[in-house]
Scaffold this motif. Structure first.
Motif, PDB file in Angstrom:
ATOM      1  N   GLN A   4      37.002  48.063  41.980  1.00 51.07           N
ATOM      2  CA  GLN A   4      37.293  46.662  41.678  1.00 51.07           C
ATOM      3  C   GLN A   4      36.001  45.873  41.471  1.00 51.07           C
ATOM      4  O   GLN A   4      35.913  45.022  40.577  1.00 51.07           O
ATOM      5  CB  GLN A   4      38.119  46.060  42.804  1.00 51.07           C
ATOM      6  CG  GLN A   4      38.657  44.686  42.497  1.00 51.07           C
ATOM      7  CD  GLN A   4      39.494  44.173  43.633  1.00 51.07           C
ATOM      8  OE1 GLN A   4      39.064  44.188  44.792  1.00 51.07           O
ATOM      9  NE2 GLN A   4      40.696  43.728  43.321  1.00 51.07           N
ATOM     10  N   ALA A   5      34.977  46.156  42.262  1.00 46.45           N
ATOM     11  CA  ALA A   5      33.686  45.480  42.096  1.00 46.45           C
ATOM     12  C   ALA A   5      33.085  45.817  40.737  1.00 46.45           C
ATOM     13  O   ALA A   5      32.549  44.935  40.049  1.00 46.45           O
ATOM     14  CB  ALA A   5      32.736  45.877  43.221  1.00 46.45           C
ATOM     15  N   GLU A   7      34.786  46.677  38.083  1.00 46.49           N
ATOM     16  CA  GLU A   7      35.629  45.967  37.109  1.00 46.49           C
ATOM     17  C   GLU A   7      35.166  44.521  36.938  1.00 46.49           C
ATOM     18  O   GLU A   7      34.973  44.051  35.814  1.00 46.49           O
ATOM     19  CB  GLU A   7      37.081  45.996  37.576  1.00 46.49           C
ATOM     20  CG  GLU A   7      38.017  45.145  36.751  1.00 46.49           C
ATOM     21  CD  GLU A   7      39.392  45.001  37.379  1.00 46.49           C
ATOM     22  OE1 GLU A   7      39.993  43.928  37.196  1.00 46.49           O
ATOM     23  OE2 GLU A   7      39.858  45.926  38.065  1.00 46.49           O
ATOM     24  N   HIS A   8      34.969  43.823  38.039  1.00 46.37           N
ATOM     25  CA  HIS A   8      34.570  42.415  37.961  1.00 46.37           C
ATOM     26  C   HIS A   8      33.170  42.250  37.391  1.00 46.37           C
ATOM     27  O   HIS A   8      32.916  41.347  36.599  1.00 46.37           O
ATOM     28  CB  HIS A   8      34.671  41.769  39.336  1.00 46.37           C
ATOM     29  CG  HIS A   8      36.074  41.674  39.833  1.00 46.37           C
ATOM     30  ND1 HIS A   8      36.384  41.664  41.163  1.00 46.37           N
ATOM     31  CD2 HIS A   8      37.262  41.611  39.194  1.00 46.37           C
ATOM     32  CE1 HIS A   8      37.690  41.582  41.316  1.00 46.37           C
ATOM     33  NE2 HIS A   8      38.237  41.572  40.129  1.00 46.37           N
ATOM     34  N   SER A  11      33.375  42.822  33.693  1.00 44.51           N
ATOM     35  CA  SER A  11      34.088  41.711  33.066  1.00 44.51           C
ATOM     36  C   SER A  11      33.127  40.560  32.776  1.00 44.51           C
ATOM     37  O   SER A  11      33.124  40.003  31.673  1.00 44.51           O
ATOM     38  CB  SER A  11      35.229  41.250  33.977  1.00 44.51           C
ATOM     39  OG  SER A  11      35.936  40.196  33.377  1.00 44.51           O
ATOM     40  N   VAL A  12      32.308  40.226  33.749  1.00 49.94           N
ATOM     41  CA  VAL A  12      31.341  39.141  33.573  1.00 49.94           C
ATOM     42  C   VAL A  12      30.283  39.525  32.541  1.00 49.94           C
ATOM     43  O   VAL A  12      29.986  38.764  31.615  1.00 49.94           O
ATOM     44  CB  VAL A  12      30.673  38.790  34.927  1.00 49.94           C
ATOM     45  CG1 VAL A  12      29.487  37.856  34.735  1.00 49.94           C
ATOM     46  CG2 VAL A  12      31.697  38.178  35.866  1.00 49.94           C
ATOM     47  N   ASP A  31      40.178  46.003  33.170  1.00 47.71           N
ATOM     48  CA  ASP A  31      41.189  46.281  34.189  1.00 47.71           C
ATOM     49  C   ASP A  31      40.945  47.673  34.758  1.00 47.71           C
ATOM     50  O   ASP A  31      40.539  48.587  34.033  1.00 47.71           O
ATOM     51  CB  ASP A  31      42.586  46.198  33.567  1.00 47.71           C
ATOM     52  CG  ASP A  31      43.688  46.396  34.582  1.00 47.71           C
ATOM     53  OD1 ASP A  31      43.637  45.771  35.660  1.00 47.71           O
ATOM     54  OD2 ASP A  31      44.613  47.175  34.296  1.00 47.71           O
ATOM     55  N   GLU A  78      24.397  39.460  41.609  1.00 50.05           N
ATOM     56  CA  GLU A  78      25.708  39.873  41.093  1.00 50.05           C
ATOM     57  C   GLU A  78      26.609  40.379  42.217  1.00 50.05           C
ATOM     58  O   GLU A  78      27.801  40.081  42.255  1.00 50.05           O
ATOM     59  CB  GLU A  78      25.549  40.967  40.029  1.00 50.05           C
ATOM     60  CG  GLU A  78      24.991  40.464  38.717  1.00 50.05           C
ATOM     61  CD  GLU A  78      24.683  41.586  37.748  1.00 50.05           C
ATOM     62  OE1 GLU A  78      25.060  41.462  36.570  1.00 50.05           O
ATOM     63  OE2 GLU A  78      24.057  42.594  38.158  1.00 50.05           O
ATOM     64  N   GLU A  82      30.150  38.724  43.659  1.00 48.82           N
ATOM     65  CA  GLU A  82      31.367  39.532  43.805  1.00 48.82           C
ATOM     66  C   GLU A  82      31.910  39.441  45.226  1.00 48.82           C
ATOM     67  O   GLU A  82      33.117  39.275  45.435  1.00 48.82           O
ATOM     68  CB  GLU A  82      31.080  40.992  43.435  1.00 48.82           C
ATOM     69  CG  GLU A  82      32.213  41.940  43.708  1.00 48.82           C
ATOM     70  CD  GLU A  82      33.477  41.644  42.931  1.00 48.82           C
ATOM     71  OE1 GLU A  82      34.539  42.155  43.337  1.00 48.82           O
ATOM     72  OE2 GLU A  82      33.439  40.914  41.933  1.00 48.82           O
ATOM     73  N   LYS A  85      33.494  36.019  45.704  1.00 48.38           N
ATOM     74  CA  LYS A  85      34.756  35.925  44.949  1.00 48.38           C
ATOM     75  C   LYS A  85      35.872  36.640  45.707  1.00 48.38           C
ATOM     76  O   LYS A  85      36.979  36.122  45.853  1.00 48.38           O
ATOM     77  CB  LYS A  85      34.578  36.530  43.558  1.00 48.38           C
ATOM     78  CG  LYS A  85      35.795  36.476  42.690  1.00 48.38           C
ATOM     79  CD  LYS A  85      35.481  37.079  41.321  1.00 48.38           C
ATOM     80  CE  LYS A  85      36.581  36.916  40.339  1.00 48.38           C
ATOM     81  NZ  LYS A  85      37.731  37.719  40.548  1.00 48.38           N
ATOM     82  N   LYS A  86      35.576  37.840  46.184  1.00 44.81           N
ATOM     83  CA  LYS A  86      36.578  38.605  46.937  1.00 44.81           C
ATOM     84  C   LYS A  86      36.931  37.896  48.245  1.00 44.81           C
ATOM     85  O   LYS A  86      38.085  37.890  48.658  1.00 44.81           O
ATOM     86  CB  LYS A  86      36.059  40.015  47.205  1.00 44.81           C
ATOM     87  CG  LYS A  86      36.060  40.881  45.948  1.00 44.81           C
ATOM     88  CD  LYS A  86      35.340  42.189  46.140  1.00 44.81           C
ATOM     89  CE  LYS A  86      36.046  43.095  47.115  1.00 44.81           C
ATOM     90  NZ  LYS A  86      35.396  44.412  47.233  1.00 44.81           N
ATOM     91  N   ASP A  89      39.264  34.969  47.410  1.00 44.85           N
ATOM     92  CA  ASP A  89      40.583  35.494  47.048  1.00 44.85           C
ATOM     93  C   ASP A  89      41.328  35.958  48.296  1.00 44.85           C
ATOM     94  O   ASP A  89      42.517  35.680  48.463  1.00 44.85           O
ATOM     95  CB  ASP A  89      40.428  36.652  46.055  1.00 44.85           C
ATOM     96  CG  ASP A  89      41.763  37.258  45.672  1.00 44.85           C
ATOM     97  OD1 ASP A  89      42.632  36.519  45.177  1.00 44.85           O
ATOM     98  OD2 ASP A  89      41.941  38.476  45.891  1.00 44.85           O
TER      99      ASP A  89
END
Length: 159
Positions: A4-5, A7-8, A11-12, A31, A78, A82, A85-86, A89
């Motif tokens: 997931q890290a 992925e994010h 994405s950025v 994704d 970075e 992350e 952000k996690k 969330d």
């Protein structure tokens, strides 16, 4: 979660390169997911819409970024972004009980101990650039199965 890290992070980075720097896309969708049954596996998808004349240029930029994430660790900044952000969330999901419900169900379905949810903060705080780079090396290795698809508009039959 290292996947997931990654992925994010991508994405950025891909949004910055493909949209901001190159002006080639409106957005990039990244994704990923993993599963344990019937065997362990994962998927990692990158998609974007663009002018058909720029497909090769933008695919080359994506490939360059994938090589970069494998060869160079993410910056400390970075990783910190992350982690935060996690954390935000998770705070929202804990507030609505989604974190507990999803985490307990997921742990039980995998045969894991649901009490591991209590170590989330320590695991999030321990995420580091080397772990993300190792995941990138696994996901984007030469041995990984890879599929590329380009959908082009149908040529007009009018003349």
């Amino acid at each position: 979660n290292r996947l997931q890290a990654l992925e994010h992070l991508l994405s950025v980075r891909l949004r910055e390169v493909l949209r901001e720097d190159m002006g080639g896309v409106y957005g990039v969708r990244v994704d990923s997911g993993s599963w344990d049954r019937p065997t362990q596996g994962y998927h990692f998808d990158i998609s974007f819409g663009c002018d058909p004349g720029r497909v090769d240029e933008l695919r080359a930029a994506v490939d360059a970024e994938l090589k970069r994430v494998v060869s160079e660790p993410a910056s400390a900044e970075e990783v910190a972004v992350e982690q935060e952000k996690k954390r935000r969330d998770r705070e929202e999901r804990v507030r609505t009980n989604d974190y507990w419900l999803g985490g307990i169900l997921s742990a039980l379905s995998r045969g894991d101990d649901p009490r591991d949810l209590m170590t989330w903060d320590a695991r999030n705080d321990s995420l580091n650039p080397a772990e993300i780079q190792a995941m990138a090396a696994l996901v984007f290795s030469k041995d990984a199965n890879r599929m590329e698809a380009v959908l082009l508009p149908e040529e007009s039959k009018e003349q």
